[in-house]
Design an enzyme around this catalytic site. Structure first.
Site, short mmCIF file in Angstrom:
data_model
loop_
_atom_site.label_atom_id
_atom_site.label_comp_id
_atom_site.label_asym_id
_atom_site.label_seq_id
_atom_site.Cartn_x
_atom_site.Cartn_y
_atom_site.Cartn_z
N ARG A 102 0.83 -1.22 0.00
CA ARG A 102 0.00 0.00 0.00
C ARG A 102 0.86 1.27 0.00
NH1 ARG A 102 -3.01 -3.67 -0.65
NH2 ARG A 102 -5.13 -3.91 0.14
N SER A 143 -10.27 -0.33 3.38
CA SER A 143 -9.55 -0.56 4.64
C SER A 143 -9.01 0.78 5.13
CB SER A 143 -8.36 -1.49 4.41
OG SER A 143 -8.79 -2.75 4.01
N GLU A 171 -4.40 3.95 6.12
CA GLU A 171 -4.15 3.69 4.69
C GLU A 171 -4.47 4.93 3.84
OE1 GLU A 171 -6.27 1.19 1.80
OE2 GLU A 171 -5.17 -0.48 2.67
N1 EPU Z 1 -11.10 -10.13 10.74
C1 EPU Z 1 -11.79 -10.18 11.92
N2 EPU Z 1 -12.73 -9.22 12.15
C2 EPU Z 1 -13.01 -8.27 11.27
C3 EPU Z 1 -12.31 -8.20 10.05
C4 EPU Z 1 -11.35 -9.17 9.81
O1 EPU Z 1 -11.56 -11.05 12.75
O2 EPU Z 1 -13.90 -7.45 11.55
C5 EPU Z 1 -10.12 -11.17 10.43
C6 EPU Z 1 -10.69 -12.09 9.34
O3 EPU Z 1 -11.43 -13.12 9.88
C7 EPU Z 1 -9.48 -12.59 8.64
C8 EPU Z 1 -8.48 -11.45 8.82
O4 EPU Z 1 -8.98 -10.60 9.84
O5 EPU Z 1 -8.98 -13.73 9.31
C9 EPU Z 1 -8.24 -10.69 7.54
O6 EPU Z 1 -9.47 -10.14 7.07
P1 EPU Z 1 -9.83 -10.01 5.51
O7 EPU Z 1 -9.59 -11.31 4.84
O8 EPU Z 1 -11.16 -9.39 5.39
O9 EPU Z 1 -8.73 -9.06 4.92
P2 EPU Z 1 -8.07 -7.75 5.51
O10 EPU Z 1 -6.68 -8.08 5.92
O11 EPU Z 1 -8.94 -7.13 6.52
C10 EPU Z 1 -6.99 -6.98 3.24
C11 EPU Z 1 -6.88 -5.72 2.49
C12 EPU Z 1 -8.14 -5.45 1.68
C13 EPU Z 1 -8.32 -6.60 0.71
C14 EPU Z 1 -8.41 -7.91 1.52
C15 EPU Z 1 -8.41 -9.10 0.60
C16 EPU Z 1 -5.39 -4.27 3.75
C17 EPU Z 1 -5.27 -3.10 4.66
N3 EPU Z 1 -6.63 -4.61 3.40
O12 EPU Z 1 -8.03 -6.81 4.19
O13 EPU Z 1 -7.93 -4.27 0.92
O14 EPU Z 1 -9.49 -6.44 -0.06
O15 EPU Z 1 -7.24 -8.06 2.36
O16 EPU Z 1 -7.13 -9.26 0.04
O17 EPU Z 1 -4.36 -4.84 3.34
C18 EPU Z 1 -8.22 -1.89 0.97
O18 EPU Z 1 -6.98 -1.81 0.95
O19 EPU Z 1 -8.95 -0.87 0.97
C19 EPU Z 1 -8.83 -3.21 1.00
C20 EPU Z 1 -10.16 -3.40 1.10
#
Ligand code: EPU
Length: 339
Positions: free
Chosen positions: A165, A239, A335
């Site tokens: 990012r 995010s 971000e």
């Molecule tokens: N989780 C929770 N509670 C929540 C949210 C997430 O426990 O409320 C846990 C989930 O269960 C999972 C982990 O956190 O085990 C990761 O969650 P998720 O798979 O939703 O992905 P993320 O790490 O929250 C990242 C990117 C997203 C991207 C997704 C899919 C970043 C900051 N965010 O989110 O990117 O779509 O992975 O690859 O790296 C963005 O940058 O705007 C964005 C949406």
């Protein structure tokens, strides 16, 4: 004075958070010539400048006393000259990102499908090296044309210094560059990228043994619709925090106290922690401060519940980061860019 310049212009429809801030000077830029003329205009030269694309990664903390350049340069094409094993596709900075993904899929080209439905424009995609479901922009990037001090020049991936990012465009030495178009390198021998378990599971559940780029895109779209708010319906910037990266030693210490910690080892030995999990565990999911809230289905996404000010969003983000720092000793970094 530039004929299409407007004053005291509302930015509400130009940021996906839907924050009602105003710009003292506003110009919609549809060509390099408009950009050149505006930047050469002595009456605009001294103004602070904000380059806006789809406004999907900014938080407007107040009115902007300066010139907003709203980049709306259009155009999408498959380039006739392909690099070995690659198809090159070029798109204007003002094109919608998802529109570009759909365009490539319609031509039977794979490579962008994991990045389907990301809000914002093509021009914004290199700024924060957009990423989702195991693919980052840098993986499909060929080059970018930028407007740099009155000249156009092409930058390679190395010059863009892509990181998680992040890129040169977010650093002081790249902040003055304006993206005009981006060229993507898509593989002729396409293979799906299914390393992200949620996507791999969706492919299995759909019974697809040999999915096409279109099918992968449709699964990504379904996952995103399930978890992430549509900015056209509820204001947000995706995010709100980056997933923090810590040393393996630090991760082991946190894990000892909090065995449920969601974490992913990185190739360089560091560990990425799920910021959404940390925020969720601090009890913030679904809570709000004023009109700014935490999305009930994804704690990493802050939303505008209607009429939120930038100050309310900032206050909520600070309160969340303070709780995560208290409970886990982890610093959350935002971000989006704050203006
Ligand atoms: N989780 C929770 N509670 C929540 C949210 C997430 O426990 O409320 C846990 C989930 O269960 C999972 C982990 O956190 O085990 C990761 O969650 P998720 O798979 O939703 O992905 P993320 O790490 O929250 C990242 C990117 C997203 C991207 C997704 C899919 C970043 C900051 N965010 O989110 O990117 O779509 O992975 O690859 O790296 C963005 O940058 O705007 C964005 C949406």
């Amino acid at each position: 004075m530039h004929p299409e310049l407007s004053f005291d212009h509302s930015l509400r429809a130009l940021n996906t958070f839907g924050i009602d801030a105003r710009a003292s000077h506003y110009l919609r830029v549809t060509s390099v010539d408009t950009l050149r003329a505006a930047l050469a205009d002595p009456s605009l030269a001294g103004l602070p400048r904000l380059v806006l694309g789809g406004g999907s990664n900014i938080v407007l903390t107040g009115d902007f006393d300066g010139l907003v350049l709203h980049v709306a340069i259009e155009g999408k094409q498959v380039l006739p000259d392909a690099a070995p094993g690659l198809t090159l596709v070029r798109a204007g900075a003002g094109e919608s990102w998802h529109g570009l993904v759909e365009y490539t899929l319609a031509q039977g080209l794979g490579g962008l499908e994991n990045l389907a439905l990301i809000p914002g424009t093509v021009g914004a995609s290199p700024i924060q090296n957009i990423g989702a479901y195991g693919v980052e922009l840098k993986d499909v990037f060929h080059s970018v044309t930028v407007f740099d001090g009155g000249q156009l020049r092409t930058m390679t991936a190395a010059e863009c210094r892509f990181a998680y990012r992040d890129s040169v465009f977010k650093q002081p030495d790249g902040a003055g560059l304006i993206v005009v178009d981006v060229t993507f390198a898509l593989p002729l021998r396409w293979q799906p990228v299914l390393g992200y378990s949620e996507l791999a599971n969706a492919v299995l559940e759909a019974g697809l043994t040999d999915p096409s780029p279109r099918q992968v895109a449709d699964l990504v779209i379904a996952i995103r619709r399930r978890k992430l708010p549509d900015p056209a319906v509820i204001g947000n910037a995706g995010s709100f925090f980056k997933n923090p990266v810590v040393s393996s030693t630090r991760c082991a210490e946190i894990l000892a106290a909090h065995p449920g910690l969601v974490h992913h080892a990185q190739a360089d030995g560091s560990v990425k922690l799920a910021a959404g999990w940390l925020i969720d565990q601090c009890g913030w999911k679904g809570r709000s401060l004023g009109a700014a809230g935490v999305y009930p289905k994804q704690a990493l996404v802050l939303v505008n519940q209607g009429g939120a000010t930038g100050a309310e969003v900032v206050a909520l983000a600070k309160a969340i980061a303070a709780d995560v720092a208290d409970k886990y000793g982890v610093v959350l970094e935002a971000e989006p860019v704050f203006v």
